[in-house]
Design a protein around this motif. Structure first.
Motif, PDB file in Angstrom:
ATOM      1  N   ALA A  58       0.883  -1.164   0.000  1.00  0.00           N
ATOM      2  CA  ALA A  58       0.000   0.000   0.000  1.00  0.00           C
ATOM      3  C   ALA A  58       0.923   1.218   0.000  1.00  0.00           C
ATOM      4  CB  ALA A  58      -0.896   0.003   1.229  1.00  0.00           C
ATOM      5  N   PRO A  59       1.025   1.941  -1.135  1.00  0.00           N
ATOM      6  CA  PRO A  59       1.984   3.046  -1.233  1.00  0.00           C
ATOM      7  C   PRO A  59       1.878   4.028  -0.070  1.00  0.00           C
ATOM      8  CG  PRO A  59       0.958   2.623  -3.356  1.00  0.00           C
ATOM      9  CD  PRO A  59       0.225   1.782  -2.346  1.00  0.00           C
ATOM     10  N   GLU A  60       3.044   4.466   0.414  1.00  0.00           N
ATOM     11  CA  GLU A  60       3.161   5.420   1.518  1.00  0.00           C
ATOM     12  C   GLU A  60       2.581   4.895   2.829  1.00  0.00           C
ATOM     13  OE1 GLU A  60       4.970   8.155   1.020  1.00  0.00           O
ATOM     14  OE2 GLU A  60       5.173   7.567  -1.070  1.00  0.00           O
ATOM     15  N   SER A  61       2.322   3.581   2.918  1.00  0.00           N
ATOM     16  CA  SER A  61       1.731   3.031   4.132  1.00  0.00           C
ATOM     17  C   SER A  61       2.580   1.858   4.633  1.00  0.00           C
ATOM     18  CB  SER A  61       0.298   2.593   3.867  1.00  0.00           C
ATOM     19  OG  SER A  61      -0.273   2.078   5.036  1.00  0.00           O
ATOM     20  N   PHE A  62       2.333   0.662   4.095  1.00  0.00           N
ATOM     21  CA  PHE A  62       3.104  -0.497   4.524  1.00  0.00           C
ATOM     22  C   PHE A  62       3.222  -1.487   3.367  1.00  0.00           C
ATOM     23  CE2 PHE A  62      -0.988  -2.423   4.815  1.00  0.00           C
ATOM     24  CZ  PHE A  62      -0.778  -3.781   4.739  1.00  0.00           C
ATOM     25  N   SER A  63       4.113  -2.444   3.547  1.00  0.00           N
ATOM     26  CA  SER A  63       4.263  -3.512   2.562  1.00  0.00           C
ATOM     27  C   SER A  63       4.610  -4.796   3.293  1.00  0.00           C
ATOM     28  CB  SER A  63       5.355  -3.173   1.542  1.00  0.00           C
ATOM     29  OG  SER A  63       6.607  -3.041   2.180  1.00  0.00           O
ATOM     30  N   VAL A  64       4.248  -5.908   2.680  1.00  0.00           N
ATOM     31  CA  VAL A  64       4.562  -7.234   3.201  1.00  0.00           C
ATOM     32  C   VAL A  64       5.059  -8.066   2.031  1.00  0.00           C
ATOM     33  CG1 VAL A  64       3.659  -9.326   4.284  1.00  0.00           C
ATOM     34  CG2 VAL A  64       2.775  -7.105   4.970  1.00  0.00           C
ATOM     35  N   LEU A  65       6.181  -8.744   2.216  1.00  0.00           N
ATOM     36  CA  LEU A  65       6.733  -9.623   1.188  1.00  0.00           C
ATOM     37  C   LEU A  65       7.122 -10.927   1.866  1.00  0.00           C
ATOM     38  CD1 LEU A  65       7.775 -10.010  -1.739  1.00  0.00           C
ATOM     39  CD2 LEU A  65       9.969  -9.130  -0.936  1.00  0.00           C
ATOM     40  N   ALA A  66       6.633 -12.048   1.339  1.00  0.00           N
ATOM     41  CA  ALA A  66       6.968 -13.365   1.881  1.00  0.00           C
ATOM     42  C   ALA A  66       7.601 -14.195   0.774  1.00  0.00           C
ATOM     43  CB  ALA A  66       5.716 -14.066   2.412  1.00  0.00           C
ATOM     44  N   GLY A  67       8.567 -15.011   1.137  1.00  0.00           N
ATOM     45  CA  GLY A  67       9.224 -15.830   0.132  1.00  0.00           C
ATOM     46  C   GLY A  67       9.750 -17.122   0.708  1.00  0.00           C
ATOM     47  N   ILE A  68       9.975 -18.069  -0.182  1.00  0.00           N
ATOM     48  CA  ILE A  68      10.560 -19.354   0.186  1.00  0.00           C
ATOM     49  C   ILE A  68      11.453 -19.803  -0.962  1.00  0.00           C
ATOM     50  CG2 ILE A  68       8.598 -20.712  -0.682  1.00  0.00           C
ATOM     51  CD1 ILE A  68       9.167 -22.639   1.749  1.00  0.00           C
ATOM     52  N   SER A  69      12.573 -20.435  -0.635  1.00  0.00           N
ATOM     53  CA  SER A  69      13.459 -20.934  -1.682  1.00  0.00           C
ATOM     54  C   SER A  69      13.948 -22.334  -1.334  1.00  0.00           C
ATOM     55  CB  SER A  69      14.645 -19.989  -1.896  1.00  0.00           C
ATOM     56  OG  SER A  69      15.541 -20.062  -0.819  1.00  0.00           O
ATOM     57  N   PHE A  70      14.215 -23.067  -2.393  1.00  0.00           N
ATOM     58  CA  PHE A  70      14.743 -24.429  -2.295  1.00  0.00           C
ATOM     59  C   PHE A  70      16.009 -24.479  -3.134  1.00  0.00           C
ATOM     60  CE2 PHE A  70      10.173 -24.466  -2.042  1.00  0.00           C
ATOM     61  CZ  PHE A  70       9.921 -25.213  -0.917  1.00  0.00           C
ATOM     62  N   GLU A  71      17.085 -24.976  -2.546  1.00  0.00           N
ATOM     63  CA  GLU A  71      18.353 -25.058  -3.258  1.00  0.00           C
ATOM     64  C   GLU A  71      18.824 -26.504  -3.243  1.00  0.00           C
ATOM     65  OE1 GLU A  71      22.706 -22.907  -3.090  1.00  0.00           O
ATOM     66  OE2 GLU A  71      20.982 -21.959  -2.145  1.00  0.00           O
ATOM     67  N   LYS A  72      19.234 -27.004  -4.409  1.00  0.00           N
ATOM     68  CA  LYS A  72      19.656 -28.405  -4.559  1.00  0.00           C
ATOM     69  C   LYS A  72      21.043 -28.442  -5.168  1.00  0.00           C
ATOM     70  CE  LYS A  72      19.357 -32.914  -5.451  1.00  0.00           C
ATOM     71  NZ  LYS A  72      20.695 -33.373  -5.165  1.00  0.00           N
ATOM     72  N   SER A  73      21.954 -29.142  -4.531  1.00  0.00           N
ATOM     73  CA  SER A  73      23.293 -29.310  -5.078  1.00  0.00           C
ATOM     74  C   SER A  73      23.220 -30.149  -6.350  1.00  0.00           C
ATOM     75  CB  SER A  73      24.196 -30.012  -4.062  1.00  0.00           C
ATOM     76  OG  SER A  73      25.435 -30.317  -4.660  1.00  0.00           O
ATOM     77  N   LEU A  74      24.005 -29.768  -7.348  1.00  0.00           N
ATOM     78  CA  LEU A  74      24.072 -30.539  -8.589  1.00  0.00           C
ATOM     79  C   LEU A  74      25.380 -31.313  -8.687  1.00  0.00           C
ATOM     80  CD1 LEU A  74      22.506 -27.973 -11.082  1.00  0.00           C
ATOM     81  CD2 LEU A  74      21.415 -29.907  -9.931  1.00  0.00           C
ATOM     82  N   ILE A  75      26.045 -31.513  -7.559  1.00  0.00           N
ATOM     83  CA  ILE A  75      27.236 -32.345  -7.491  1.00  0.00           C
ATOM     84  C   ILE A  75      26.770 -33.720  -7.030  1.00  0.00           C
ATOM     85  CG2 ILE A  75      29.504 -32.687  -6.448  1.00  0.00           C
ATOM     86  CD1 ILE A  75      29.260 -30.168  -8.177  1.00  0.00           C
ATOM     87  N   PHE A  76      26.931 -34.687  -7.897  1.00  0.00           N
ATOM     88  CA  PHE A  76      26.429 -36.026  -7.598  1.00  0.00           C
ATOM     89  C   PHE A  76      27.598 -36.949  -7.299  1.00  0.00           C
ATOM     90  CE2 PHE A  76      23.452 -34.028 -10.563  1.00  0.00           C
ATOM     91  CZ  PHE A  76      22.338 -33.972  -9.747  1.00  0.00           C
ATOM     92  N   GLU A  77      27.751 -37.279  -6.030  1.00  0.00           N
ATOM     93  CA  GLU A  77      28.803 -38.189  -5.598  1.00  0.00           C
ATOM     94  C   GLU A  77      28.164 -39.520  -5.243  1.00  0.00           C
ATOM     95  OE1 GLU A  77      31.169 -36.599  -2.476  1.00  0.00           O
ATOM     96  OE2 GLU A  77      31.224 -34.612  -3.375  1.00  0.00           O
TER      97      GLU A  77
END
Length: 163
Positions: A58-77
């Motif tokens: 809401a401009p000049e008032s407040f903001s809310v931002l939510a996020g989630i991330s998933f990270e996967k290694s691509l090194i296969f041992e």
């Protein structure tokens, strides 16, 4: 990918800008690192990261931002099957999960709270930070956990925007 929208009324705050985001990266593609001889090379820390976010402002008032991330290694041992059965899903698949929420006030001050869950790296804990912006400049501080035997990392940032 970013999708923008708007709402006539958001929690009684009036017109609000809404955003949804999706990001995908593959990092560190390339040949292995060889310091002395090709026989003793090591792979780059290749990984795949997928992140989702949703926000309301809401401009000049407040903001809310939510996020989630998933990270996967691509090194296969190759890990012996007997060892693999003793590992958790996150350790076996080398998955790192993190997420959080940022709340902004009057487009000037922001506060963040999150959590990181990195079972293979033995990093688990709350993250938090705060910052403020005046026109195109800002300062930010963040606190992030490390491996359990190490102290937390405190990061300071100076921000300048040129848009």
């Amino acid at each position: 990918y970013k999708m923008d929208g708007s709402s006539e009324d958001f929690f009684g705050m009036g017109p609000t800008d809404l955003t949804l985001g999706l990001g995908v990266t593959v990092a560190n593609l390339g040949p292995d690192i060889a310091l002395v001889a090709e026989r003793s090379s090591d792979p780059l820390p290749r990984n795949l990261k997928i992140a989702l976010s949703a926000g309301a402002r809401a401009p000049e008032s407040f903001s809310v931002l939510a996020g989630i991330s998933f990270e996967k290694s691509l090194i296969f041992e190759s890990i012996a099957d007997s060892i693999k059965t003793e590992l958790s899903f996150y350790e076996r698949n080398e998955v790192l999960v993190s997420g959080g929420v940022e709340v902004g006030f009057a487009d000037l001050a922001y506060g963040r709270l999150g959590y990181i869950y990195d079972d293979p790296g033995e990093i688990k804990g709350m993250t938090f930070g705060a910052g403020f912006y005046l026109q195109k400049f800002g300062l930010d501080i963040a606190s992030i956990p490390q491996f359990r035997e190490l102290d937390r990392v405190t990061k300071f940032s100076v921000i300048a925007r040129f848009d």
